[in-house]
Design a protein around this motif. Structure first.
Motif, PDB file in Angstrom:
ATOM      1  N   ASP A 183       0.814  -1.217   0.000  1.00 55.96           N
ATOM      2  CA  ASP A 183       0.000   0.000   0.000  1.00 55.96           C
ATOM      3  C   ASP A 183       0.845   1.264   0.000  1.00 55.96           C
ATOM      4  N   ASP A 184       1.835   1.319   0.902  1.00 57.28           N
ATOM      5  CA  ASP A 184       2.633   2.536   1.044  1.00 57.28           C
ATOM      6  C   ASP A 184       3.472   2.805  -0.204  1.00 57.28           C
ATOM      7  N   ILE A 185       4.049   1.757  -0.775  1.00 52.59           N
ATOM      8  CA  ILE A 185       4.891   1.924  -1.957  1.00 52.59           C
ATOM      9  C   ILE A 185       4.050   2.275  -3.174  1.00 52.59           C
ATOM     10  N   ALA A 186       2.902   1.609  -3.336  1.00 55.19           N
ATOM     11  CA  ALA A 186       2.060   1.830  -4.509  1.00 55.19           C
ATOM     12  C   ALA A 186       1.385   3.192  -4.500  1.00 55.19           C
ATOM     13  N   SER A 187       1.293   3.817  -3.332  1.00 61.99           N
ATOM     14  CA  SER A 187       0.653   5.131  -3.258  1.00 61.99           C
ATOM     15  C   SER A 187       1.552   6.239  -3.784  1.00 61.99           C
ATOM     16  N   LYS A 188       2.810   5.940  -4.025  1.00 63.62           N
ATOM     17  CA  LYS A 188       3.754   6.905  -4.575  1.00 63.62           C
ATOM     18  C   LYS A 188       4.114   6.504  -6.004  1.00 63.62           C
ATOM     19  N   THR A 189       4.432   7.510  -6.803  1.00 58.66           N
ATOM     20  CA  THR A 189       4.744   7.237  -8.206  1.00 58.66           C
ATOM     21  C   THR A 189       6.196   6.842  -8.409  1.00 58.66           C
ATOM     22  N   TRP A 190       7.131   7.531  -7.732  1.00 60.12           N
ATOM     23  CA  TRP A 190       8.549   7.311  -8.031  1.00 60.12           C
ATOM     24  C   TRP A 190       9.027   5.900  -7.707  1.00 60.12           C
ATOM     25  N   PRO A 191       8.536   5.245  -6.607  1.00 55.23           N
ATOM     26  CA  PRO A 191       9.018   3.878  -6.388  1.00 55.23           C
ATOM     27  C   PRO A 191       8.642   2.919  -7.505  1.00 55.23           C
ATOM     28  N   ILE A 192       7.436   3.092  -8.082  1.00 61.18           N
ATOM     29  CA  ILE A 192       7.002   2.205  -9.162  1.00 61.18           C
ATOM     30  C   ILE A 192       7.895   2.377 -10.384  1.00 61.18           C
ATOM     31  N   PHE A 193       8.172   3.630 -10.738  1.00 55.56           N
ATOM     32  CA  PHE A 193       9.041   3.878 -11.883  1.00 55.56           C
ATOM     33  C   PHE A 193      10.462   3.383 -11.612  1.00 55.56           C
ATOM     34  N   ALA A 194      10.945   3.567 -10.380  1.00 57.51           N
ATOM     35  CA  ALA A 194      12.288   3.087 -10.035  1.00 57.51           C
ATOM     36  C   ALA A 194      12.362   1.561 -10.085  1.00 57.51           C
ATOM     37  N   ILE A 195      11.308   0.904  -9.617  1.00 62.63           N
ATOM     38  CA  ILE A 195      11.273  -0.565  -9.634  1.00 62.63           C
ATOM     39  C   ILE A 195      11.339  -1.097 -11.062  1.00 62.63           C
ATOM     40  N   PHE A 196      10.528  -0.526 -11.957  1.00 57.29           N
ATOM     41  CA  PHE A 196      10.531  -1.010 -13.337  1.00 57.29           C
ATOM     42  C   PHE A 196      11.823  -0.637 -14.057  1.00 57.29           C
ATOM     43  N   ALA A 197      12.373   0.543 -13.757  1.00 55.30           N
ATOM     44  CA  ALA A 197      13.614   0.968 -14.416  1.00 55.30           C
ATOM     45  C   ALA A 197      14.776   0.052 -14.038  1.00 55.30           C
TER      46      ALA A 197
END
Length: 322
Positions: A183-197
């Motif tokens: 929940d906490d990670i998915a609520s932010k945009t930058w962690p998702i982009f960093a994870i996929f990058a």
């Protein structure tokens, strides 16, 4: 000759198919997801909205255009270069092409399709990315790596073990992407982009060709040692170090999640052991380099000694009796 040509053409078609499958699987998941505007407006002719048919035509046309403009010319160029030089490449072009023409577009489509910021961690598209799309991308990546090994290297027990170890990297990438379900990670945009990058970056670890797959003894010479060092540095900077840094950052910001401590520990162990390998290789190079400078002179001296020295066993029996 016909069998050799058929095998080469068949493997090239297989590699092209492995590039195509993730693109169209990702496109299907994007259109079938309840989180996608395409699925909500299938066939809609409204201005500003893309119909499903138009979407597939654009996707298919773009893929075929990129194939004709990039994939085929690069393959032809590499084939002619290999025929003219008869030299074995120290990297795998098929992996580089796969990452640029398949994995990268798929990740871009996933990130564009995800609503930002994510309001629902159970969004259909992100679940598809974790349970359907990303596994397909990774499986096709591994299959591309296996085909490249079969084409370029002689099959051995070391290769069989390395092929099995390819799944460890894939599992590590999947676990990193799964962090986005929190929940906490998915609520932010930058962690998702960093994870996929960083997940995409890790796929480039397969581009360098490991010297241990060569059976000509190169890995035991200084040149082979240098290639092994480059291969280890690639693994450190595209997977171990970025994964460790991101996971440690997420732990510091969002707390320790269940089972998450194991993977930063794994990345840290990878950093330690690969760094130790590099240190030992550099130490061996220092020992080998002084002797290698005088290697030619020593060999010539040994040959002269062998010419001047005659073993009794080499003298004909008739001469000894006389």
């Amino acid at each position: 000759m016909a069998c050799v040509v058929a095998k080469a053409v068949g493997l090239e078609v297989l590699q092209w198919g492995l590039v195509a499958v993730p693109v169209f699987v990702t496109g299907h998941q994007l259109t079938s997801s309840g989180n996608s505007t395409l699925s909500a407006n299938q066939g809609s002719p409204s201005i500003g909205q893309l119909s499903l048919v138009a979407y597939w035509m654009i996707l298919l046309g773009s893929f075929l255009l990129v194939t004709l403009a990039v994939h085929i010319p690069v393959k032809i160029f590499l084939f002619k270069q290999r025929q003219s030089t008869n030299a074995t490449l120290e990297w795998r072009p098929s992996i580089l092409l796969y990452n640029l023409l398949s994995a990268l577009p798929c990740y871009v489509m996933i990130l564009i399709g995800i609503q930002a910021p994510l309001s629902n961690v159970n969004a259909k598209l992100y679940e598809d990315a974790i349970y359907v799309t990303t596994p397909t991308i990774l499986l096709c990546l591994i299959a591309t790596e296996w085909v490249a090994k079969w084409k370029e290297d002689e099959f051995s027990s070391d290769m069989a073990e390395a092929m099995l170890n390819d799944f460890h990297t894939a599992y590590d990438i999947m676990e990193l992407i799964s962090l986005g379900l929190d929940d906490d990670i998915a609520s932010k945009t930058w962690p998702i982009f960093a994870i996929f990058a960083l997940s995409l970056l890790a796929m480039f670890k397969y581009v360098p060709r490991s010297p241990k797959y060569k059976n000509d003894g190169e890995e035991f010479r200084p040149s082979g040692n240098r290639r092994a060092q480059k291969w280890l540095l690639t693994n450190i900077f595209v997977q171990d170090l970025p994964f460790f840094t991101l996971r440690l950052t997420l732990i510091c910001l969002y707390g320790l999640k269940a089972g998450e401590l194991l993977y930063p520990a794994k990345s840290a162990a990878g950093l330690v052991f690969r760094s130790l390998q590099l240190y030992l290789m550099k130490k061996e190079n220092r020992k080998v380099s002084p002797t290698s400078e005088n290697g030619t002179a020593s060999e010539e001296h040994d040959l002269e000694e062998k010419d001047e020295t005659v073993d009794v066993e080499d003298i004909p029996t008739e001469t000894l009796e006389d």
